[in-house]
Motif scaffolding. Structure first.
Motif, PDB file in Angstrom:
ATOM      1  N   ILE A   4     -12.102  -0.447 -13.615  1.00 33.23           N
ATOM      2  CA  ILE A   4     -11.507  -1.763 -13.787  1.00 33.23           C
ATOM      3  C   ILE A   4     -10.593  -2.129 -12.628  1.00 33.23           C
ATOM      4  CG2 ILE A   4      -9.983  -3.155 -15.233  1.00 33.23           C
ATOM      5  CD1 ILE A   4     -11.076  -1.615 -17.645  1.00 33.23           C
ATOM      6  N   VAL A   5      -9.766  -1.182 -12.170  1.00 35.68           N
ATOM      7  CA  VAL A   5      -8.823  -1.488 -11.083  1.00 35.68           C
ATOM      8  C   VAL A   5      -9.550  -1.865  -9.789  1.00 35.68           C
ATOM      9  CG1 VAL A   5      -7.021  -0.561  -9.583  1.00 35.68           C
ATOM     10  CG2 VAL A   5      -6.905  -0.173 -12.055  1.00 35.68           C
ATOM     11  N   PRO A   6     -10.519  -1.051  -9.319  1.00 36.46           N
ATOM     12  CA  PRO A   6     -11.215  -1.463  -8.086  1.00 36.46           C
ATOM     13  C   PRO A   6     -11.936  -2.802  -8.207  1.00 36.46           C
ATOM     14  CG  PRO A   6     -11.641   0.844  -8.546  1.00 36.46           C
ATOM     15  CD  PRO A   6     -10.948   0.287  -9.758  1.00 36.46           C
ATOM     16  N   SER A  20       0.971  -3.482  -5.974  1.00 38.65           N
ATOM     17  CA  SER A  20       1.777  -2.908  -7.059  1.00 38.65           C
ATOM     18  C   SER A  20       0.911  -2.103  -8.024  1.00 38.65           C
ATOM     19  CB  SER A  20       2.504  -4.027  -7.820  1.00 38.65           C
ATOM     20  OG  SER A  20       3.382  -4.713  -6.972  1.00 38.65           O
ATOM     21  N   ILE A  21      -0.251  -2.650  -8.364  1.00 34.54           N
ATOM     22  CA  ILE A  21      -1.178  -1.934  -9.254  1.00 34.54           C
ATOM     23  C   ILE A  21      -1.623  -0.625  -8.609  1.00 34.54           C
ATOM     24  CG2 ILE A  21      -3.491  -2.004 -10.282  1.00 34.54           C
ATOM     25  CD1 ILE A  21      -3.049  -5.056 -10.635  1.00 34.54           C
ATOM     26  N   GLY A  22      -1.995  -0.698  -7.319  1.00 29.22           N
ATOM     27  CA  GLY A  22      -2.423   0.503  -6.611  1.00 29.22           C
ATOM     28  C   GLY A  22      -1.321   1.542  -6.530  1.00 29.22           C
ATOM     29  N   LEU A  23      -0.102   1.111  -6.242  1.00 32.05           N
ATOM     30  CA  LEU A  23       1.027   2.036  -6.131  1.00 32.05           C
ATOM     31  C   LEU A  23       1.359   2.684  -7.469  1.00 32.05           C
ATOM     32  CD1 LEU A  23       3.234   3.270  -4.381  1.00 32.05           C
ATOM     33  CD2 LEU A  23       4.672   1.286  -4.895  1.00 32.05           C
ATOM     34  N   LEU A  24       1.364   1.897  -8.526  1.00 30.34           N
ATOM     35  CA  LEU A  24       1.642   2.448  -9.863  1.00 30.34           C
ATOM     36  C   LEU A  24       0.576   3.461 -10.267  1.00 30.34           C
ATOM     37  CD1 LEU A  24       2.839  -0.750 -11.781  1.00 30.34           C
ATOM     38  CD2 LEU A  24       4.219   1.252 -11.150  1.00 30.34           C
ATOM     39  N   GLY A  25      -0.690   3.150  -9.957  1.00 35.95           N
ATOM     40  CA  GLY A  25      -1.769   4.089 -10.256  1.00 35.95           C
ATOM     41  C   GLY A  25      -1.608   5.390  -9.489  1.00 35.95           C
ATOM     42  N   ILE A  27       1.234   6.654  -8.275  1.00 33.24           N
ATOM     43  CA  ILE A  27       2.389   7.376  -8.816  1.00 33.24           C
ATOM     44  C   ILE A  27       2.009   8.113 -10.094  1.00 33.24           C
ATOM     45  CG2 ILE A  27       4.654   7.056  -9.910  1.00 33.24           C
ATOM     46  CD1 ILE A  27       5.133   4.768  -7.895  1.00 33.24           C
ATOM     47  N   TYR A  28       1.217   7.461 -10.949  1.00 33.64           N
ATOM     48  CA  TYR A  28       0.750   8.116 -12.174  1.00 33.64           C
ATOM     49  C   TYR A  28      -0.072   9.357 -11.857  1.00 33.64           C
ATOM     50  CZ  TYR A  28      -2.336   9.047 -16.118  1.00 33.64           C
ATOM     51  OH  TYR A  28      -3.045   9.670 -17.102  1.00 33.64           O
ATOM     52  N   ILE A  29      -0.966   9.243 -10.886  1.00 29.38           N
ATOM     53  CA  ILE A  29      -1.822  10.380 -10.514  1.00 29.38           C
ATOM     54  C   ILE A  29      -0.993  11.527  -9.960  1.00 29.38           C
ATOM     55  CG2 ILE A  29      -3.521  11.099  -8.770  1.00 29.38           C
ATOM     56  CD1 ILE A  29      -4.975   8.431  -9.410  1.00 29.38           C
ATOM     57  N   ILE A  30      -0.015  11.234  -9.111  1.00 33.05           N
ATOM     58  CA  ILE A  30       0.852  12.282  -8.576  1.00 33.05           C
ATOM     59  C   ILE A  30       1.628  12.950  -9.706  1.00 33.05           C
ATOM     60  CG2 ILE A  30       2.870  12.741  -7.108  1.00 33.05           C
ATOM     61  CD1 ILE A  30       0.260  12.296  -5.583  1.00 33.05           C
ATOM     62  N   TYR A  31       2.112  12.147 -10.651  1.00 31.83           N
ATOM     63  CA  TYR A  31       2.830  12.700 -11.808  1.00 31.83           C
ATOM     64  C   TYR A  31       1.946  13.672 -12.588  1.00 31.83           C
ATOM     65  CZ  TYR A  31       4.990  13.054 -16.398  1.00 31.83           C
ATOM     66  OH  TYR A  31       5.518  13.546 -17.560  1.00 31.83           O
ATOM     67  N   VAL A  32       0.710  13.248 -12.860  1.00 32.26           N
ATOM     68  CA  VAL A  32      -0.212  14.103 -13.613  1.00 32.26           C
ATOM     69  C   VAL A  32      -0.509  15.392 -12.842  1.00 32.26           C
ATOM     70  CG1 VAL A  32      -2.564  14.296 -14.534  1.00 32.26           C
ATOM     71  CG2 VAL A  32      -1.237  12.211 -14.913  1.00 32.26           C
ATOM     72  N   LEU A  33      -0.752  15.266 -11.547  1.00 33.97           N
ATOM     73  CA  LEU A  33      -1.058  16.450 -10.742  1.00 33.97           C
ATOM     74  C   LEU A  33       0.110  17.436 -10.724  1.00 33.97           C
ATOM     75  CD1 LEU A  33      -2.934  14.880  -7.680  1.00 33.97           C
ATOM     76  CD2 LEU A  33      -3.910  16.316  -9.476  1.00 33.97           C
TER      77      LEU A  33
END
Length: 195
Positions: A4-6, A20-25, A27-33
């Motif tokens: 959906i995002v792309p 902003s959407i890309g950055l938030l995504g 940040i979420y991925i880094i958090y999960v990793l």
């Protein structure tokens, strides 16, 4: 997140919202990793550098031959145009692209994607194809069929490298080499590089 995002980035809304959407995504991925998958972001030990460079060299030579031939036939005036006319821009773009584009892409599409979703697939070939297709989809905002084809092929190559090495560093190096080459050979404009 991978579909959906792309696709949404193709739509016409303000750039700051897309960023902003890309950055938030990301940040979420880094958090999960870091917090969920407990990654330490250390260089893997026992990397077979010789084998990696040999394999990458063979693939690079094939890519170089195909892309030079393509540019020679289709767009000869732009063959190696940037390195000839703007060498400083060429060097700057290669650095910025490798550090700020390639590495984040590999964290998302290889490190994160493999750790979170590989176990859901029983068929390795299908998993590689899905990963490559989603990686290609991430470039749909360029609205260029050739870019989609190149990024799908690249996605397959990068997924195979990561599957074999489990190294974000190695797959990032390989990705940077091929991407920098496309800019060098004169195909950078279709990938959003300045000319």
């Amino acid at each position: 997140m991978f579909i959906i995002v792309p696709i949404s980035f193709v739509l016409n809304f303000q750039l700051w919202m897309k960023l902003s959407i890309g950055l938030l995504g990301f940040i979420y991925i880094i958090y999960v990793l870091l917090k969920v998958e407990n990654n330490k972001f250390k260089i893997r030990q026992h990397i077979n550098w010789t084998q990696f460079w040999q394999r990458t060299a063979v693939k690079f030579l094939a890519i170089a031959f195909i892309t030079i031939a393509y540019m020679y036939v289709v767009d000869y005036s732009n063959l190696f145009i940037v390195i000839q006319s703007k060498p400083l821009l060429w060097a700057t773009i290669l650095f910025v692209y490798s550090v700020f584009s390639v590495y984040p892409q590999e964290l998302i599409y290889r490190t994160f994607f493999f750790q979170r979703y590989e176990s859901l697939f029983r068929n390795n070939a299908l998993f590689i194809m899905v990963n490559a297709a989603l990686f290609s989809l991430a470039h749909i905002f360029f609205k260029n069929t050739l870019v989609m084809i190149f990024t799908f092929i690249g996605g397959v190559l990068f997924a195979l490298t990561f599957k074999k090495t489990k190294s974000t560093l190695l797959v990032s190096i390989e990705h940077a080499i091929y991407g920098c080459w496309l800019f060098t050979v004169g195909m950078g404009e279709m990938l959003g590089f300045p000319k």
